[in-house]
Design a protein around this motif. Structure first.
Motif, PDB file in Angstrom:
ATOM      1  N   ILE A 139       0.868  -1.189   0.000  1.00  0.00           N
ATOM      2  CA  ILE A 139       0.000   0.000   0.000  1.00  0.00           C
ATOM      3  C   ILE A 139       0.900   1.234   0.000  1.00  0.00           C
ATOM      4  O   ILE A 139       1.819   1.346   0.832  1.00  0.00           O
ATOM      5  N   THR A 140       0.649   2.161  -0.920  1.00  0.00           N
ATOM      6  CA  THR A 140       1.478   3.372  -0.966  1.00  0.00           C
ATOM      7  C   THR A 140       1.141   4.258   0.234  1.00  0.00           C
ATOM      8  O   THR A 140       0.016   4.238   0.756  1.00  0.00           O
ATOM      9  N   ALA A 141       2.118   5.064   0.634  1.00  0.00           N
ATOM     10  CA  ALA A 141       1.922   5.950   1.784  1.00  0.00           C
ATOM     11  C   ALA A 141       0.708   6.850   1.583  1.00  0.00           C
ATOM     12  O   ALA A 141      -0.082   7.063   2.515  1.00  0.00           O
ATOM     13  N   ASP A 142       0.563   7.390   0.377  1.00  0.00           N
ATOM     14  CA  ASP A 142      -0.515   8.355   0.146  1.00  0.00           C
ATOM     15  C   ASP A 142      -1.901   7.728   0.272  1.00  0.00           C
ATOM     16  O   ASP A 142      -2.889   8.440   0.464  1.00  0.00           O
ATOM     17  N   SER A 143      -1.991   6.415   0.127  1.00  0.00           N
ATOM     18  CA  SER A 143      -3.330   5.824   0.263  1.00  0.00           C
ATOM     19  C   SER A 143      -3.503   5.030   1.563  1.00  0.00           C
ATOM     20  O   SER A 143      -4.563   4.467   1.801  1.00  0.00           O
ATOM     21  N   PHE A 144      -2.451   4.995   2.404  1.00  0.00           N
ATOM     22  CA  PHE A 144      -2.552   4.166   3.622  1.00  0.00           C
ATOM     23  C   PHE A 144      -3.355   4.849   4.734  1.00  0.00           C
ATOM     24  O   PHE A 144      -4.211   4.234   5.368  1.00  0.00           O
ATOM     25  N   PHE A 145      -3.074   6.132   4.996  1.00  0.00           N
ATOM     26  CA  PHE A 145      -3.716   6.821   6.127  1.00  0.00           C
ATOM     27  C   PHE A 145      -4.994   7.487   5.615  1.00  0.00           C
ATOM     28  O   PHE A 145      -4.935   8.407   4.798  1.00  0.00           O
ATOM     29  N   THR A 146      -6.141   7.026   6.083  1.00  0.00           N
ATOM     30  CA  THR A 146      -7.390   7.470   5.464  1.00  0.00           C
ATOM     31  C   THR A 146      -8.224   8.407   6.342  1.00  0.00           C
ATOM     32  O   THR A 146      -9.185   8.998   5.863  1.00  0.00           O
ATOM     33  N   GLY A 147      -7.910   8.547   7.619  1.00  0.00           N
ATOM     34  CA  GLY A 147      -8.702   9.425   8.485  1.00  0.00           C
ATOM     35  C   GLY A 147      -8.309   9.237   9.932  1.00  0.00           C
ATOM     36  O   GLY A 147      -7.341   8.531  10.237  1.00  0.00           O
ATOM     37  N   LEU A 148      -9.054   9.863  10.817  1.00  0.00           N
ATOM     38  CA  LEU A 148      -8.769   9.807  12.256  1.00  0.00           C
ATOM     39  C   LEU A 148      -8.757   8.351  12.741  1.00  0.00           C
ATOM     40  O   LEU A 148      -9.802   7.679  12.699  1.00  0.00           O
ATOM     41  N   PHE A 149      -7.589   7.860  13.155  1.00  0.00           N
ATOM     42  CA  PHE A 149      -7.428   6.470  13.593  1.00  0.00           C
ATOM     43  C   PHE A 149      -7.884   5.465  12.530  1.00  0.00           C
ATOM     44  O   PHE A 149      -8.253   4.346  12.865  1.00  0.00           O
ATOM     45  N   GLU A 150      -7.906   5.884  11.271  1.00  0.00           N
ATOM     46  CA  GLU A 150      -8.367   4.998  10.189  1.00  0.00           C
ATOM     47  C   GLU A 150      -7.244   4.787   9.181  1.00  0.00           C
ATOM     48  O   GLU A 150      -6.507   5.726   8.874  1.00  0.00           O
ATOM     49  N   THR A 151      -7.154   3.560   8.680  1.00  0.00           N
ATOM     50  CA  THR A 151      -6.174   3.260   7.627  1.00  0.00           C
ATOM     51  C   THR A 151      -6.844   2.428   6.541  1.00  0.00           C
ATOM     52  O   THR A 151      -7.998   2.023   6.674  1.00  0.00           O
ATOM     53  N   ALA A 152      -6.053   2.149   5.490  1.00  0.00           N
ATOM     54  CA  ALA A 152      -6.578   1.339   4.386  1.00  0.00           C
ATOM     55  C   ALA A 152      -6.572  -0.154   4.712  1.00  0.00           C
ATOM     56  O   ALA A 152      -6.999  -0.959   3.881  1.00  0.00           O
ATOM     57  N   LEU A 153      -6.081  -0.541   5.895  1.00  0.00           N
ATOM     58  CA  LEU A 153      -6.035  -1.968   6.244  1.00  0.00           C
ATOM     59  C   LEU A 153      -7.437  -2.578   6.237  1.00  0.00           C
ATOM     60  O   LEU A 153      -8.370  -1.986   6.795  1.00  0.00           O
ATOM     61  N   GLY A 154      -7.554  -3.736   5.621  1.00  0.00           N
ATOM     62  CA  GLY A 154      -8.849  -4.414   5.598  1.00  0.00           C
ATOM     63  C   GLY A 154      -8.911  -5.503   6.662  1.00  0.00           C
ATOM     64  O   GLY A 154      -7.960  -5.727   7.418  1.00  0.00           O
ATOM     65  N   ALA A 155     -10.040  -6.207   6.682  1.00  0.00           N
ATOM     66  CA  ALA A 155     -10.219  -7.289   7.665  1.00  0.00           C
ATOM     67  C   ALA A 155      -9.142  -8.352   7.446  1.00  0.00           C
ATOM     68  O   ALA A 155      -8.837  -8.711   6.310  1.00  0.00           O
ATOM     69  N   GLY A 156      -8.560  -8.813   8.531  1.00  0.00           N
ATOM     70  CA  GLY A 156      -7.564  -9.885   8.435  1.00  0.00           C
ATOM     71  C   GLY A 156      -6.232  -9.440   7.861  1.00  0.00           C
ATOM     72  O   GLY A 156      -5.386 -10.272   7.523  1.00  0.00           O
ATOM     73  N   GLU A 157      -6.020  -8.146   7.737  1.00  0.00           N
ATOM     74  CA  GLU A 157      -4.779  -7.656   7.129  1.00  0.00           C
ATOM     75  C   GLU A 157      -3.766  -7.278   8.212  1.00  0.00           C
ATOM     76  O   GLU A 157      -4.099  -6.560   9.162  1.00  0.00           O
ATOM     77  N   ILE A 158      -2.555  -7.738   8.048  1.00  0.00           N
ATOM     78  CA  ILE A 158      -1.493  -7.541   9.049  1.00  0.00           C
ATOM     79  C   ILE A 158      -0.313  -6.848   8.373  1.00  0.00           C
ATOM     80  O   ILE A 158       0.164  -7.302   7.319  1.00  0.00           O
ATOM     81  N   VAL A 196       9.838  17.303  -3.833  1.00  0.00           N
ATOM     82  CA  VAL A 196       9.835  17.547  -2.388  1.00  0.00           C
ATOM     83  C   VAL A 196       8.486  17.127  -1.823  1.00  0.00           C
ATOM     84  O   VAL A 196       7.442  17.368  -2.432  1.00  0.00           O
ATOM     85  N   ARG A 197       8.518  16.499  -0.638  1.00  0.00           N
ATOM     86  CA  ARG A 197       7.272  16.104   0.040  1.00  0.00           C
ATOM     87  C   ARG A 197       7.279  16.689   1.445  1.00  0.00           C
ATOM     88  O   ARG A 197       8.283  16.604   2.157  1.00  0.00           O
ATOM     89  N   VAL A 198       6.153  17.296   1.805  1.00  0.00           N
ATOM     90  CA  VAL A 198       5.998  17.921   3.125  1.00  0.00           C
ATOM     91  C   VAL A 198       4.785  17.277   3.786  1.00  0.00           C
ATOM     92  O   VAL A 198       3.660  17.414   3.302  1.00  0.00           O
ATOM     93  N   ALA A 199       5.014  16.551   4.895  1.00  0.00           N
ATOM     94  CA  ALA A 199       3.909  15.859   5.570  1.00  0.00           C
ATOM     95  C   ALA A 199       3.763  16.397   6.994  1.00  0.00           C
ATOM     96  O   ALA A 199       4.750  16.564   7.709  1.00  0.00           O
ATOM     97  N   VAL A 200       2.516  16.636   7.365  1.00  0.00           N
ATOM     98  CA  VAL A 200       2.215  17.278   8.652  1.00  0.00           C
ATOM     99  C   VAL A 200       1.425  16.307   9.532  1.00  0.00           C
ATOM    100  O   VAL A 200       0.414  15.743   9.101  1.00  0.00           O
ATOM    101  N   THR A 201       1.875  16.146  10.771  1.00  0.00           N
ATOM    102  CA  THR A 201       1.107  15.378  11.749  1.00  0.00           C
ATOM    103  C   THR A 201       0.749  16.277  12.932  1.00  0.00           C
ATOM    104  O   THR A 201       1.343  17.349  13.114  1.00  0.00           O
ATOM    105  N   GLY A 202      -0.243  15.868  13.711  1.00  0.00           N
ATOM    106  CA  GLY A 202      -0.613  16.623  14.909  1.00  0.00           C
ATOM    107  C   GLY A 202      -1.578  17.768  14.652  1.00  0.00           C
ATOM    108  O   GLY A 202      -2.367  18.121  15.522  1.00  0.00           O
ATOM    109  N   ALA A 203      -1.518  18.341  13.468  1.00  0.00           N
ATOM    110  CA  ALA A 203      -2.321  19.545  13.205  1.00  0.00           C
ATOM    111  C   ALA A 203      -3.770  19.205  12.876  1.00  0.00           C
ATOM    112  O   ALA A 203      -4.689  19.944  13.262  1.00  0.00           O
ATOM    113  N   GLY A 204      -3.988  18.121  12.159  1.00  0.00           N
ATOM    114  CA  GLY A 204      -5.345  17.774  11.718  1.00  0.00           C
ATOM    115  C   GLY A 204      -5.743  16.390  12.211  1.00  0.00           C
ATOM    116  O   GLY A 204      -5.002  15.742  12.946  1.00  0.00           O
ATOM    117  N   PRO A 205      -6.910  15.901  11.785  1.00  0.00           N
ATOM    118  CA  PRO A 205      -7.358  14.578  12.217  1.00  0.00           C
ATOM    119  C   PRO A 205      -6.493  13.447  11.683  1.00  0.00           C
ATOM    120  O   PRO A 205      -6.514  12.337  12.216  1.00  0.00           O
TER     121      PRO A 205
END
Ligand SMILES: Cc1cc2nc3c(=O)[nH]c(=O)nc-3n(C[C@H](O)[C@H](O)[C@H](O)COP(=O)(O)OP(=O)(O)OC[C@H]3O[C@@H](n4cnc5c(N)ncnc54)[C@H](O)[C@@H]3O)c2cc1C
Length: 263
Positions: A139-158, A196-205
């Motif tokens: 899973i690419t980084a840009d599609s992995f983190f999908t929302g507040l405490f949410e990711t692209a991981l599906g059922a049974g995915e490790i 260049v890639r600029v990624a921000v954590t803490g500021a949003g959900p």
């Protein structure tokens, strides 16, 4: 009352089969999951401990990338000679997560699966354009983190590992909560082969990129190039630690510090 079965599978496949129960939960370092249980915010039917699964721990390197096993602890990433040499910003980030107890238990897989809005690893994964490997796919980084405490991981995915491409320059700057050391705002800047890639954590959900800064820095990689770029306050976190207005301000300050530190 706590009421769950506990298992220590000996392979990823065995763990995945146990995850077939919808109420089952994986446990890695337990740094988030155990407090969640103690607060009665989760009530799993089974805890599937990944500690005995071979092949999930360790750091390897090839010509283009560093790959970190999902069960690798933050402290081991921070101390790794391979990571310190190949992607020093990643080692420095991992070495400043929480406190020594958290760094000696918490894992990269647990951190990104949890996707806490104030966690550090999501910013590194997105800025460094990493790839998350699971037992089912990449899973690419840009599609992995999908929302507040949410990711692209599906059922049974490790998650089994995260592959970080080597980059020319990178730096992470965190304005931390002085009690927990979580990011009130953290900005990871990386010069990758694709730009260049600029990624921000803490500021949003959820972790996000700042396209205007990336464009400006691609043309002119100096702190001055982004000094007038302010991100909108709409949708940013606002709590007892910092208002949305202050967080928006911090994004610019942390981004400029990160660019300066790259130089
Ligand atoms: C006091 C304190 C301070 C902290 N400060 C910081 C900080 O400054 N910065 C920061 O980034 N973090 C911080 N953390 C979080 C910490 O870094 C851990 O990374 C995080 O709690 C989760 O990792 P873990 O290995 O403990 O996962 P666990 O708590 O075991 O699991 C978390 C979640 O991930 C799931 N999971 C675990 N492993 C996998 C896997 N391989 N595949 C799929 N799902 C999986 C679990 O089912 C669970 O839902 C802090 C935590 C504490 C308690």
């Amino acid at each position: 009352m706590y009421e769950f079965d506990y298992s220590r599978p000996a392979s990823v496949d065995e763990a995945a089969r146990a995850l077939g129960d919808a109420e089952a939960k994986l446990v890695a370092g337990g740094m988030t999951l155990i407090p969640t249980l103690k607060l009665r915010l989760a009530k799993p039917s089974q805890l599937i401990d990944l500690a005995a699964v071979p092949g999930l721990t360790g750091i390897s390197e090839d010509a283009n990338a560093v790959t970190i096993g999902a069960m690798t602890r933050h402290g081991d990433v921070g101390r790794s000679d391979v990571v310190k040499r190949a992607i020093p910003a990643l080692a420095a980030m991992a070495g400043h997560i929480g406190d020594p107890a958290v760094r000696n238990r918490g894992t990269i897989g647990g951190s990104i699966a949890n996707n806490d809005p104030a966690a550090d690893y999501p910013a590194a994964v997105v800025a460094l354009n990493a790839t998350v490997r699971t037992n089912k796919r990449e899973i690419t980084a840009d599609s992995f983190f999908t929302g507040l405490f949410e990711t692209a991981l599906g059922a049974g995915e490790i998650i089994t590992a995260v592959r970080f491409p080597k980059v020319a320059q990178a730096n992470y700057q965190k304005f931390k909560n002085p009690a927990s050391r979580y990011a009130i705002v953290g900005v990871f800047v990386a010069r990758t082969p694709a730009g260049v890639r600029v990624a921000v954590t803490g500021a949003g959900p959820c972790v996000f990129r700042v396209a205007a800064m990336e464009t400006a820095l691609a043309a002119n990689f100096t702190a001055d190039a982004i000094k007038d770029i302010q991100i909108p306050q709409d949708g940013l976190n606002s709590d007892i630690h910092a208002s949305a207005e202050y967080r928006a301000h911090l994004v610019n300050v942390m981004a400029r510090r990160a660019v300066q530190a790259c130089a």
